[in-house]
Scaffold this motif. Structure first.
Motif, PDB file in Angstrom:
ATOM      1  N   ASN A 260       0.824  -1.297  -0.097  1.00 47.39           N
ATOM      2  CA  ASN A 260      -0.015  -0.130  -0.013  1.00 47.39           C
ATOM      3  C   ASN A 260       0.794   1.401  -0.008  1.00 47.39           C
ATOM      4  O   ASN A 260       2.121   1.103  -0.019  1.00 47.39           O
ATOM      5  CB  ASN A 260      -1.085   0.056   1.202  1.00 47.39           C
ATOM      6  CG  ASN A 260      -0.393  -0.021   2.555  1.00 47.39           C
ATOM      7  OD1 ASN A 260       1.034   0.392   2.636  1.00 47.39           O
ATOM      8  ND2 ASN A 260      -0.966  -0.121   3.639  1.00 47.39           N
ATOM      9  N   LYS A 261       0.281   2.338   0.094  1.00 46.21           N
ATOM     10  CA  LYS A 261       1.132   3.649   0.093  1.00 46.21           C
ATOM     11  C   LYS A 261       1.952   3.928   1.161  1.00 46.21           C
ATOM     12  O   LYS A 261       2.828   4.702   1.293  1.00 46.21           O
ATOM     13  CB  LYS A 261       0.056   4.818  -0.003  1.00 46.21           C
ATOM     14  CG  LYS A 261      -0.833   5.089   1.097  1.00 46.21           C
ATOM     15  CD  LYS A 261      -1.915   6.066   0.811  1.00 46.21           C
ATOM     16  CE  LYS A 261      -2.696   6.315   2.176  1.00 46.21           C
ATOM     17  NZ  LYS A 261      -3.546   7.633   2.037  1.00 46.21           N
ATOM     18  N   ASP A 262       1.792   3.084   2.372  1.00 50.27           N
ATOM     19  CA  ASP A 262       2.616   3.337   3.343  1.00 50.27           C
ATOM     20  C   ASP A 262       3.786   2.201   3.398  1.00 50.27           C
ATOM     21  O   ASP A 262       4.404   1.921   4.326  1.00 50.27           O
ATOM     22  CB  ASP A 262       1.901   3.233   4.680  1.00 50.27           C
ATOM     23  CG  ASP A 262       0.853   4.421   5.027  1.00 50.27           C
ATOM     24  OD1 ASP A 262       1.223   5.307   4.517  1.00 50.27           O
ATOM     25  OD2 ASP A 262      -0.227   3.817   5.221  1.00 50.27           O
ATOM     26  N   ASP A 263       3.887   1.419   2.187  1.00 48.59           N
ATOM     27  CA  ASP A 263       4.809   0.376   2.210  1.00 48.59           C
ATOM     28  C   ASP A 263       4.529  -0.730   2.892  1.00 48.59           C
ATOM     29  O   ASP A 263       5.598  -1.616   3.113  1.00 48.59           O
ATOM     30  CB  ASP A 263       6.274   0.992   2.324  1.00 48.59           C
ATOM     31  CG  ASP A 263       6.732   2.090   1.186  1.00 48.59           C
ATOM     32  OD1 ASP A 263       6.067   2.188   0.283  1.00 48.59           O
ATOM     33  OD2 ASP A 263       7.949   2.442   1.539  1.00 48.59           O
ATOM     34  N   SER A 264       3.375  -0.795   3.543  1.00 52.67           N
ATOM     35  CA  SER A 264       2.967  -1.949   4.315  1.00 52.67           C
ATOM     36  C   SER A 264       2.794  -3.265   3.143  1.00 52.67           C
ATOM     37  O   SER A 264       2.191  -3.060   2.003  1.00 52.67           O
ATOM     38  CB  SER A 264       1.531  -1.868   5.218  1.00 52.67           C
ATOM     39  OG  SER A 264       2.169  -0.860   5.926  1.00 52.67           O
TER      40      SER A 264
ATOM     41  N   LYS B 177       8.576  -3.582   5.350  1.00 45.85           N
ATOM     42  CA  LYS B 177       8.161  -2.560   4.313  1.00 45.85           C
ATOM     43  C   LYS B 177       8.855  -2.561   2.917  1.00 45.85           C
ATOM     44  O   LYS B 177       9.869  -2.859   3.030  1.00 45.85           O
ATOM     45  CB  LYS B 177       8.795  -0.833   5.002  1.00 45.85           C
ATOM     46  CG  LYS B 177       7.985  -0.911   6.456  1.00 45.85           C
ATOM     47  CD  LYS B 177       6.558  -0.230   5.999  1.00 45.85           C
ATOM     48  CE  LYS B 177       5.975   0.468   7.387  1.00 45.85           C
ATOM     49  NZ  LYS B 177       4.475   0.433   7.255  1.00 45.85           N
TER      50      LYS B 177
ATOM     51  N   LYS C  80       8.167  -0.987  -1.163  1.00 47.96           N
ATOM     52  CA  LYS C  80       7.718  -0.161  -1.939  1.00 47.96           C
ATOM     53  C   LYS C  80       7.257  -1.253  -3.284  1.00 47.96           C
ATOM     54  O   LYS C  80       6.198  -0.778  -4.084  1.00 47.96           O
ATOM     55  CB  LYS C  80       8.651   0.980  -2.865  1.00 47.96           C
ATOM     56  CG  LYS C  80       9.583   0.350  -3.553  1.00 47.96           C
ATOM     57  CD  LYS C  80      10.263   1.621  -4.073  1.00 47.96           C
ATOM     58  CE  LYS C  80      11.697   1.206  -4.877  1.00 47.96           C
ATOM     59  NZ  LYS C  80      12.284   2.501  -5.695  1.00 47.96           N
TER      60      LYS C  80
END
Length: 261
Positions: free
Chosen positions: A46-50, A65, A67
């Motif tokens: 996701n956008k939070d690198d999760s 984490k 990207k």
């Protein structure tokens, strides 16, 4: 029947088939910026690198984490914001020496990807399958050329450059991930491209349109043309395909699982 008439009828038949392509798409819960599917598994970030993987009808978050994440015959691999490379071994993300901004595990037990200056690389099976940490051998092979996105399947690798030009590399296998040593330019324009585990090729252009390469095979890896798929045109930013399912990520991070009717 005269050849010209037969050719015209064939072309008309192809147009009719293309215009009738239809999919049933299911909107899934969650939000992702990138997704990759292969060997029956679904991974995304996701956008939070999760990092998430799909089990049944729900998402399970994994530690770490990234990207960009990828899953395929070579296992589960990823790259983080610093372009460091990782492989999932058991429940641990092991750091793999090297730097890539985008990575793909869809080849025949080899991985490939592009680094921060658009240089493509691959890592053969002898280094991927058994990688278990710092004592494992590594032999990254740089491939001539410049690509911002690079994806491989069982018999070919496809990439797009900074100008959205499309290229295919043939003759790849688990021991020769560089292929036959040449690039074939393919007509069209795409901003990202993905090769499925069966060799099928899908991509997205800069306008958010989804395309499928026609008639790809081991005998003709480059296929014959592009079919535009009428799926949320203008809204798609990422695609991945496996086992009859085409997965889409839209500009708003919405996730869709599509199957052809």
């Amino acid at each position: 029947m005269p050849l010209c008439i037969a050719t015209l009828l064939f072309a008309l038949h192809c147009v009719l088939l293309t215009s009738c392509v239809a999919f049933r798409c299911t909107h899934l819960s969650g939000a992702l910026v990138q997704i990759d599917v292969g060997v029956g598994q679904v991974m995304g970030v996701n956008k939070d690198d999760s990092i998430f993987t799909r089990y049944g009808s729900s998402w399970t978050q994994l530690p770490g984490k990234l990207k960009h994440v990828t899953v395929g015959p070579a296992g589960v691999w990823g790259a983080n914001r610093e372009n460091h490379i990782f492989k999932l071994v058991g429940t641990d993300w092991l750091n793999v020496p090297g730097l890539l901004k985008q990575i793909d595990a869809g080849g025949d037990q080899f991985v490939a990807g592009a680094n921060h200056v658009d240089a493509p690389f691959c890592l053969p099976k002898e280094n991927t399958v058994g990688y278990s940490g710092s004592n494992s051998a590594l032999n990254w092979r740089q491939i001539p050329g410049s690509l911002k996105y690079y994806s491989c399947g069982p018999y070919s690798c496809w990439g797009v450059n900074s100008g959205d030009q499309i290229f295919v590399r043939k003759g790849v296998n688990s021991f020769n991930c560089e292929g036959d040593g040449t690039w074939q330019k393919v007509p069209g324009s795409l901003s990202m491209i993905e090769v499925g585990s069966d060799g099928s090729v899908y991509g997205v252009n800069s306008a958010g349109g989804v395309f499928r390469r026609d008639s790809t095979s081991a005998c003709q890896p480059e296929g014959t043309g592009w079919t535009h798929l009428p799926l949320y045109s203008g809204q798609v930013k990422h695609v991945s395909y496996d086992l009859g399912h085409l997965w889409l990520i839209l500009n708003n991070d919405a996730i869709y699982d599509c199957t052809e009717l």
